[in-house]
Design an enzyme around this catalytic site. Structure first.
Site: not given
Ligand code: CP3
Length: 354
Positions: A27, A31, A40, A76, A155
């Site tokens: 990640r 953010r 974004r 994602d 999920y």
């Molecule tokens: O790592 C990176 O920089 C690549 C991008 C990436 C994202 N999600 C971007 C994202 C990757 C590899 C993921 C994988 C992902 N998504 C996982 C596995 C990785 C981990 O963290 O264990 C999981 C469980 C998800 C599901 C998911 N998507 C969650 C739990 C969330 C966070 C929700 C929140 O707002 O707290 C997301 C959204 C997400 N995916 C964001 C990003 C940058 C945040 C979205 C935003 O900017 O509003």
């Protein structure tokens, strides 16, 4: 100049020990970066993922800023499900939410009637984003990724985020046939998403089974590992593979995804370790044929620099117990992280922090 397939990251994943570990952060795109938050504004998460120019630019931001040794594709784990036509959105501050949770045998039948090949056909925006990104990155490798079947199911079955993933774990025992049908289908979904990224130029892939640590070792072996292996194994021998989960100490050896059956047709090249298990202990469990990735404690990103620097040095020293090491956090970058701290960790890993 070395090509991405000869980069420090790819060589470490293949098992080549280096003086300094290559470094990237899970990640790293997201953010914690003001330039990300600015881009974004007004675009929903999954729309951003499926807008090639935007997804590519977001992927490149942390590479330019931190000088990490790899990019990780901005997308994602639920994107391939959306491409398959499943109604899903990402709620800010919460995570993926599904309009129709998949809880009964008939829910599973309805979902798994979708041909995973539909994902490959619908994946043009992903393909284009990867191609633009790889062209921009030059020598820096791009890591593609997918969610593993269990983490996706955690999920899907719940309909959204949950703490202990009781419904998905419950289905394994209440209706094993439905569970295996669902997880088998999700393995094809994960594999389709990984293949699209590799075909478009990704140099390595990571399978995220973030929530695998909630499973007992017996359940992991019986209900999960075969499906994760089905998602990843078709790529063995093509690009290097990384398998990551949180809280996986008790199942770490299983995370290698070795097929104990007939012909040992490979294994994950690297296993990601969270902050709970020191890397020298992880290396002892994983053995001489697996690269370790990790495991800076994300909690220490807020500590004074000398405390964090000592921790980073300790992680690097313990990583030497493995055949090779890729430096990373033990889980994703917390959104409130000061990005200058990440840049300084990279400089230290590269031997440039005074
Ligand atoms: O790592 C990176 O920089 C690549 C991008 C990436 C994202 N999600 C971007 C994202 C990757 C590899 C993921 C994988 C992902 N998504 C996982 C596995 C990785 C981990 O963290 O264990 C999981 C469980 C998800 C599901 C998911 N998507 C969650 C739990 C969330 C966070 C929700 C929140 O707002 O707290 C997301 C959204 C997400 N995916 C964001 C990003 C940058 C945040 C979205 C935003 O900017 O509003």
């Amino acid at each position: 100049m070395p090509q991405p397939h000869e980069s420090a990251l790819v060589r470490a994943l293949r098992g080549e020990r280096q003086d300094r570990p290559p470094v990237w952060f899970m990640r790293q795109a997201g953010r914690s970066l003001p330039e990300y938050r600015e881009l974004r504004v007004g675009t929903r998460m999954l729309d951003a993922c499926l807008t090639p120019d935007l997804a590519s630019e977001i992927t490149l931001q942390p590479v330019r800023r931190h000088r990490v040794d790899a990019a990780v594709f901005f997308s994602d784990i639920v994107v391939p499900l959306k491409l398959a036509g499943v109604e899903v959105h990402i709620e800010p501050g919460r995570g993926p939410v599904f309009a129709d949770p998949v809880r009964t045998a008939s829910d599973v039948d309805r979902l798994t009637a979708i041909d995973p090949a539909a994902i490959v056909e619908a994946a043009a925006p992903v393909r284009e984003a990867v191609q633009i990104t790889v062209a921009e990155l030059g020598d820096t490798p791009l890591i593609g990724f997918a969610g593993a079947p269990f983490t996706l199911a955690a999920y899907l079955v719940e309909g959204g985020p949950s703490k202990e993933h009781l419904r998905a774990r419950g289905m394994m025992h209440a209706d094993p046939a439905s569970w295996h049908r669902l997880a088998g289908w999700l393995a094809q979904v994960s594999h389709a998403f990984l293949s699209v990224q590799v075909a478009a130029g990704a140099s390595a892939v990571q399978l995220f089974d973030s929530w695998a640590g909630s499973l007992s070792p017996a359940d992991y072996r019986a209900f999960v590992a075969p499906h994760s292996r089905a998602a990843l194994a078709p790529l063995f021998g093509t690009v290097p593979t990384i398998h990551f989960g949180v809280g996986t100490g008790p199942i770490l050896a299983d995370m290698r995804l070795i097929d104990e059956g007939a012909d040992a047709s490979g294994r994950a090249d690297a296993v990601g370790v969270d902050w709970r298990l020191p890397l020298d202990e992880a290396a002892a469990i994983l053995g001489p044929d697996t690269t370790v990735q990790g495991n800076i404690d994300p909690a220490l990103l807020t500590a004074p620099w000398d405390v964090l620097a000592a921790h980073v040095d300790d992680v690097i020293a313990r990583g030497r117990a493995a055949r090779a090491h890729v430096l990373n956090l033990g889980h994703g970058v917390p959104p409130e992280t000061d990005p200058t701290v990440l840049t300084r960790i990279v400089a230290r890993a590269h031997g440039e922090d005074g």
